[in-house]
Design a protein around this motif. Structure first.
Motif, PDB file in Angstrom:
ATOM      1  N   ASN A  60     -28.780 -40.446  37.905  1.00 18.96           N
ATOM      2  CA  ASN A  60     -28.215 -39.988  39.170  1.00 18.96           C
ATOM      3  C   ASN A  60     -28.815 -40.706  40.370  1.00 18.96           C
ATOM      4  O   ASN A  60     -28.178 -40.806  41.416  1.00 18.96           O
TER       5      ASN A  60
ATOM      6  N   SER E  50     -23.030 -31.549  46.703  1.00 18.40           N
ATOM      7  CA  SER E  50     -23.377 -31.005  45.390  1.00 18.40           C
ATOM      8  C   SER E  50     -22.170 -30.333  44.768  1.00 18.40           C
ATOM      9  O   SER E  50     -21.099 -30.266  45.369  1.00 18.40           O
ATOM     10  N   CYS E  68     -21.930 -35.505  44.071  1.00 24.86           N
ATOM     11  CA  CYS E  68     -22.875 -35.629  42.952  1.00 24.86           C
ATOM     12  C   CYS E  68     -22.462 -34.746  41.790  1.00 24.86           C
ATOM     13  O   CYS E  68     -21.620 -33.877  41.912  1.00 24.86           O
ATOM     14  N   ALA E  73     -27.944 -33.677  43.144  1.00 21.23           N
ATOM     15  CA  ALA E  73     -27.875 -34.224  44.490  1.00 21.23           C
ATOM     16  C   ALA E  73     -29.212 -34.809  44.970  1.00 21.23           C
ATOM     17  O   ALA E  73     -29.225 -35.888  45.568  1.00 21.23           O
ATOM     18  N   THR E  76     -29.556 -38.183  43.377  1.00 25.05           N
ATOM     19  CA  THR E  76     -28.598 -39.125  43.955  1.00 25.05           C
ATOM     20  C   THR E  76     -29.005 -39.491  45.375  1.00 25.05           C
ATOM     21  O   THR E  76     -28.944 -40.673  45.764  1.00 25.05           O
TER      22      THR E  76
END
Ligand code: TPP
Ligand code: TPP
Ligand code: SF4
Ligand code: SF4
Ligand code: SF4
Ligand code: SF4
Ligand code: SF4
Ligand code: SF4
Ligand code: MG
Ligand code: MG
Lengths: 356, 179, 68, 246, 246, 356, 68, 179
Positions: A60, E50, E68, E73, E76
């Motif tokens: 991520n 999010s 995300c 989040a 990211t």
């Protein structure tokens, strides 16, 4: 300039030379030298290294950096890649480029820390949800690993897609002389990242860039999927890489990749010494798979030997390529027990005999 | 020219290090080289071995099924690799720690009490270098100067002062092979 | 009188017992086991007060103590 | 024959471990084993093994055990305990496992008040994988992913498990101990006993952080490692009982 | 024509949201937008979105944004900020996202001191998925996965984000606010301003928890929801500034 | 007794009636009614419901309970299953039984919350590392979903393996009359869990049970993998389930599963009305896949239509089965846009015409 | 004099503005938009003191205020 | 007997609820029934519709491509479903909220100002029941008593007191269809 380097470090350096500016990763054997090397070298080169809290976080983080149009990567082994599957399908659906290195160890689960190729399904058939693919390179030597990770970045940005590079632990851990191309410039055909990436604020025309993969309206999501499918078709058309050796008039064709293909070379030598003509088809991309090339290359063969450090995973693609036109035999060793060129040769002999 | 050798011991004995040094020495001599380590969980104890190949041609597989030479530092490695050595090959083994006796008559054996010899040299840690020296002395795969250069490159800055001792250990090993 | 036994299969020669023995009677034997580990021992059993410090601290549970 | 005044705990199998000389993982297993024996619950104990240097503990525990995925031991223990509410569950986790990849599982199990006992071997490093930085690595400490020493601006600050977990309502016992001398070993054992007693009494979650060593990746002798705990680690991770409720 | 004394912030696109009537998600976006405008950083702002009811905010943010995966989040945002260190990153996260599935990412980003601003919409429930229990759900509060009300023995206790994050060294600002009247709205805006100013000044991580409402899943009117925040939530989640460093 | 129930709730109830004692899960649309129902019903029945902090936690909780020999399950949708892949490969490698329900929504990534079948690769080709498979049932009606989740528990315990059940969101969200078998007793052929499960302490003979998937010695891991492979062969041999309808003499055979198969029934009706003989092969297990059965059933067909709510995922298995012996056409709709019986019929007509 | 405008595309009739108006002049119109949402308005603009409370609290940023 | 109907509105209008009630009513009459809802993110607003099929035979697909009848509560649904109704079918639509006008001449249209009618009844919330009543009155798919029983089952304990009002709404709707 040729230099003796450890596989993982060479691959890391090659990535940096291909413009990788952000690395995020979590330690896992047998690829620890990648984050270790990045931790000083990437920073030295002005890039960002972050040790993530997990592989889930890694992928991520890569997403965030890739969304900004930056060359970003992570690396792991199969267990960690498993944890990244949601992240990878997300990158596919948001069309964010990034490179994933899988240094394969034995499985399933925790398995062993030695070499394996049993993450073939994992890399070529996803594990994330939905209709997506991870174009994946499968180099055989350290040199090729360096070359292909550099290419992987171009492919990622050319198609705005996550791209995989998979090597067995042997390649990651061994040392060999490599000549890493330095300061490699992006393929000029790559579209300008500013057309899509986030930078902050908005464009002059007031437009904003959204990176997202969520849809409220099924029809829009369906249309997007069809677009995505076209992209995958384009990749299938343009990006297949395969190395074909001595297949013309071969009695047996071995299909193998990675270190197994190097061992198969030894088997081919044994063939030459003993009068059995053995050819080899070595997929350099496992997705897209060289279906047509393989089928064509096996035209003369009496039989095809699928050799892998996995149980019948590559085999699926070999079957899909050959469609029942040739007898197929298999040879495998697993979980760090290395394939034997001699045994592989015996398998070829047997196959040639049975297939007549 | 093609040389294939396996170095094996338990974790902490330095079998992997000497394999790397040999590969580096090869590269210094413009040979192609591969080094392939194998180890388990243990930082200390547990088998750790490596395959090293030097060649003036392109190297196919980096995996050695049947080594010409096995350099063996402990009991477990002895048992594992003795049967694998190629007919006509050689085995160097650390008699300071290994009590097993040779069982084959189609290979040559070299007894190297390297831990004891290292103690004589005043530093336990160079036992592995003695074995490397023995292998190099036997195989003439590379020049001893190249080994020294390889070791220097491997150790990096700040450890140059250990070079003379290591060189001594290498020579001591080579002497055994010359016997 | 205490008998402090160090099991050579378990002992790794870490030396922690030596450090924590109040009587300074734990010591290295100079011998090594087949994994190359040094081995400790109670060098002066007669001085042992049976405080168990050595055994308690041993990470490898190599030490047993018997009172005689 | 005389009287055995110190014997090897029956919690451990009769075989050597793969731990490096002087590593405290073994000492921690041993202390827990002694406690479980003293509490008389060996016959219903389960070791829940995390991934870190203690991963191969399935070969050492002389009770039923389950080896978890990296970081997930608290979740797995939750499942075990759901199925076997009367079992006594001993979790052994490293700092990479407990505070990085498994932080969510750690805090969430603590927040739910699972009736388990967590032993946290905080050695400020990733031992198993060869010495990478952990969330707990001290500022300035070298590790293979911070070879110049941990720089808070690049790598953040040491994370404190006890302090964080003590903000939760459910945990019954939250404590940090060390092992560098006999008084501390005794104190650790006492706290471990309380932690398992809580579980036996179905009081809920207990958390014992033990300042641990990794001589190998710290590149220190076992003795110097213990000194390091006393002189450096303790300053950042003060010993103490952060929560002790009935 | 007269003078505009209150206009819709340019941070929001000119389109209605899908939020339920009275839901505070919209109010929070609006306040952040006003703050970013006042600070003059709209042109380098990025919204990191999010998964929760605010997931479709990609349609509302009038600046570059990135949606995300659930809980990720903070990771990211770490990646975004690594690539764009001068961007101003606004994370908006719900309690399922931030304190359950994304707890590791939350704490780890805070621990590293990422130079980002997290706005935490704590509404004690999973809004998006239809009202399941959150880590923050109050004891006794009904939710679709605790239809008889949250029972601490079965479901654990409410988790307190600010208290937990304040145990970390890196965070610069950690605060909890509410929105049930004008003074609290003004106070929230002030704190948000400080939080983003910290980011502009590259001081590091700021965390603003806002006690939020979910009229739909609470089965209350918007007004009653605000009262609930004041009378019930605040008791468990006291407002205040838990950390404010320079 | 027949009762109108919502799919997700019916499946949950069926699981409970099959002895499911532990449920761990995390909310995700379109399967929220599973945890919601479990939260009161399973507790009412004396079982344990825990809302996990994530899907990663869910699968690892399931691991713990399954290791204790208890019937445990979780449910999610593709995104959550992606996060469980490491956990699933771990269950495979530790041989711990458990049931995984995937109520599929649109992908890739966040996609849509409506019905999809694009997690076919995810379920049948893993995503975790190593050589393992997830035996997976693919029911078509609510009744079948209830029956098969009950069977799934038996299969999981018979073979000590994680088992999947995959339904599209339509099945999870729709209501239909079902007759849930109550208080279902385990298949008597299932070996006693006490032979392997953990209980605490040790056996009378001093032996302990270890649940683990990590190996230090490659040879041991390899041997384990070969054992595992034998188990998978046994499952392939014994557990294939397929529903074959009207294939004899059919002009076109449709291959479809789940809701798509129900729609295909409508297409078959259209065929009957219009004089085109359409048969159907409906895999009820997608791993193991009914390769032989499919090939055999298509013997008479001029062509085969592969219909799915996914792009060419089921198709792979159809190709592997048919080995180039029949022309194959495909029909799909995606991400919540439902397949149309009429369009599917048109595709059949076209195929029949082209294949002649 | 203040002009309080409620944008009918944004307003969802939540009533929060009504609650927080110190002059109690915000009210429902009784009309609904095409999503079935009630709509609020300033019922007595002449009493408005321009305090902005209504606008500040509106979750949907539906209110703008102009001073004339 | 086979009845296929779609109920559609925006989230919050209760289109899904009446679909469920109809399916329950069907089951009460021993019919086979399927109910298939479709909705988006929005708890309020956003299209939410459902396919309901009642049949005395086994039901194949639960998906309705072309409904015999569409019961429409808002503008967006009108646009979406008007073209899909089967030739000869019918459409009930909520003229309280829908300003679109019928465009086909091969289906029957019923205007049901259900929000206004519900207000008359003193409770906005029963607007959906009026539409359901209209459909049942038109289709005779099930008896109104079965609908009431279905509603009771759906609402569960504690809400019985709302039944008379709902029954009134159902009848009011049925009356429209009877016109
Ligand atoms: C998903 C996953 N990621 C990474 C790893 C590799 N790994 C094994 S142990 C470990 C960390 C060990 O550190 P710690 O938890 O502190 O335990 P220690 O070895 O220090 O006792 C890591 C990253 C893994 N096994 N699984
Ligand atoms: C991996 C994954 N698991 C689950 C979900 C489903 N999901 C979407 S939002 C959400 C929780 C929403 O709650 P919260 O974060 O509190 O936000 P809110 O809706 O209350 O604002 C969940 C569980 C998902 N999208 N992805
Ligand atoms: S403490 Fe134990 S392992 Fe260490 S030296 Fe003493 S006896 Fe040996
Ligand atoms: S028991 Fe005490 S005195 Fe005796 S050897 Fe051990 S530490 Fe020393
Ligand atoms: S590496 Fe460190 S933690 Fe691991 S066993 Fe060795 S000393 Fe212990
Ligand atoms: S469900 Fe709750 S959190 Fe979500 S938009 Fe509606 S009120 Fe807000
Ligand atoms: S606060 Fe805003 S949305 Fe709510 S009623 Fe007033 S104007 Fe409408
Ligand atoms: S500005 Fe103040 S007085 Fe005027 S309507 Fe709004 S809240 Fe009321
Ligand atoms: Mg550690
Ligand atoms: Mg929430």
């Amino acid at each position: 300039m040729k230099k003796l380097m450890k596989g993982n470090e060479a691959i890391a350096e090659a990535a940096i030379q291909a413009g990788c500016k952000c690395y995020f990763g979590y330690p896992i054997t047998p690829q620890n030298e990648v984050p270790e090397y990045m931790s000083w070298r990437l920073r030295e080169m002005g890039g960002v290294f972050k040790q993530a809290e997990s592989e889930v976080a890694s992928v991520n983080m890569v997403y965030g950096a890739g969304a900004a149009g930056v060359r970003a990567m992570t690396s792991s082994s199969g267990l960690g890649i498993a944890l990244m599957q949601e992240g990878i399908t997300n990158l596919a659906s948001t069309q964010v480029p990034a490179v994933f290195l899988n240094v394969m160890r034995g499985g399933p689960g925790l398995g062993t820390i030695q070499a394996s190729q049993a993450d073939y399904n994992q890399m070529t058939r996803g594990g994330g949800n939905g209709d997506y693919y991870l174009p994946t390179y499968a180099p055989s030597t350290l040199q090729e690993a360096c070359d292909l990770i550099q290419k992987a970045f171009d492919t990622a940005f050319k198609y705005r897609t996550p791209v995989g590079v998979m090597v067995d632990a042997t390649i990651g851990n061994m040392m060999e002389s490599v000549d890493i191309k330095e300061n490699v410039q992006p393929d000029p055909s790559i579209p300008d990242v500013n057309e899509w990436c986030i930078r902050g604020g908005r464009r002059e025309d007031g437009s904003v860039h959204r990176i997202k993969g969520l849809f409220n309206v099924p029809e829009e999501c369906e249309a997007f999927n069809e677009e995505l499918a076209k992209k995958y078709d384009k990749i299938r058309e343009n990006e297949v890489m395969v190395d074909i050796k001595d297949c013309e008039g071969a009695d047996v064709v071995i299909v193998a990749y990675g270190t197994t293909a190097r061992i198969a070379k030894q088997t081919m030598k044994l063939g030459k010494e003993n009068g059995l003509k053995i050819g080899m088809v070595r997929p350099q991309t496992v997705w897209p798979f060289p279906y047509d090339e393989l089928r064509e290359a096996c035209r003369d063969a009496k039989g095809v030997l699928c050799a892998e450090m996995a149980i019948d995973q590559l085999l699926q693609d070999v079957k899909l390529a050959l469609e029942g036109t040739k007898p197929i035999a298999t040879y495998h060793r697993l979980s760090g027990v290395m394939p034997s060129a001699n045994d592989m040769y015996d398998a070829c002999v047997k196959l040639a005999k049975e297939a007549k | 020219m093609l040389k294939e050798v396996i170095f094996s011991g338990f974790g902490g004995q330095g079998a992997l290090l000497i394999g790397q040094v040999l590969a580096m020495a090869g590269v210094i001599e413009d040979l192609n080289a591969t080094y392939r380590p194998t180890y388990g969980f243990e930082k200390r104890g547990g088998v750790a071995f490596c395959d090293v190949i030097l060649s003036d041609e392109e190297i196919g597989t980096p995996v050695i099924e049947n080594p010409e030479v096995a350099v063996i530092m402990d009991e477990a490695s002895f048992k594992r690799f003795e049967p694998l050595v190629k007919k006509g090959g050689a085995m160097f083994y650390n008699t300071s720690l290994i009590s097993s006796k040779p069982t084959r008559d189609d290979i040559e054996y070299f007894e190297v009490p390297c831990n004891d010899m290292a103690k004589e040299l005043g530093n336990d840690k160079v036992a592995n270098m003695i074995l490397l020296g023995a292998y190099v002395g036997y195989s003439k795969a590379v020049a001893m100067d190249s080994v020294e250069a390889g070791l220097k490159a491997k150790l990096g800055h700040g450890k140059e002062k250990t070079i003379p001792l290591n060189r001594k250990a290498l020579e001591m090993g080579a002497a055994i092979a010359a016997k | 009188m205490f008998i402090v036994k160090v099991n050579p299969d378990y002992c790794k020669g870490c030396g922690l017992c030596i450090d924590l023995c109040p009587k300074h009677i734990m010591a290295m034997t100079g011998k090594i086991n087949d994994k190359g580990m040094d081995l400790a021992e109670c060098a002066k059993p007669e001085d042992c007060i049976g405080c168990k410090s050595c055994a308690m601290t041993c990470p490898d549970a190599a030490i047993t103590i018997e009172k005689q | 024959m005389g009287e055995m005044i110190y014997k090897r705990t029956d919690f451990l199998k009769a075989r050597p471990t793969h731990y490096c000389p002087g590593c405290t993982h073994g000492l921690e297993h041993k202390l827990v084993g002694e406690v479980l024996e003293e509490l008389g619950v060996i016959d219903r104990s389960i070791m829940v093994i995390s991934v870190g240097c203690s991963a191969p503990a399935y070969d050492y525990a002389n009770v039923d055990n389950i080896a978890c995925l990296h970081g997930r031991a608290p979740a797995t223990a939750t499942g075990v305990k759901a199925a076997l509410p009367d079992s006594i569950v001993y979790l052994h986790q490293g700092d990479g496992d407990l505070l990085s990849i498994g932080l969510d599982e750690t805090i969430s199990a603590a927040g739910r008040g699972e009736n388990i006992t967590v032993v946290f071997a905080n050695n400020n490093i990733y031992g198993m994988t060869g010495g990478q930085m952990a969330a707990t690595t001290l500022i300035g400490q070298k590790a293979t992913t911070c070879p110049a020493g941990r720089d808070p601006h690049l790598d953040g600050y040491p994370m404190k498990a006890c302090e964080m977990i003590a903000t939760l309502t459910a945990p019954k016992l939250v404590a940090r101990t060390a092992l560098y001398d006999i008084p501390h070993i005794i104190q650790t054992k006492k706290i471990l006993k309380k932690a398992f007693q809580n579980q036996i009494d179905k009081k809920g979650y207990s958390f014992v952080e033990i300042l641990s060593t990794c001589p190998t990746n710290w590149h220190m002798s076992p003795q110097a490692s213990m000194e390091h705990v006393k002189n450096e680690m303790e300053e950042v991770y003060p010993l103490g009982i952060f929560k002790d409720e009935d």
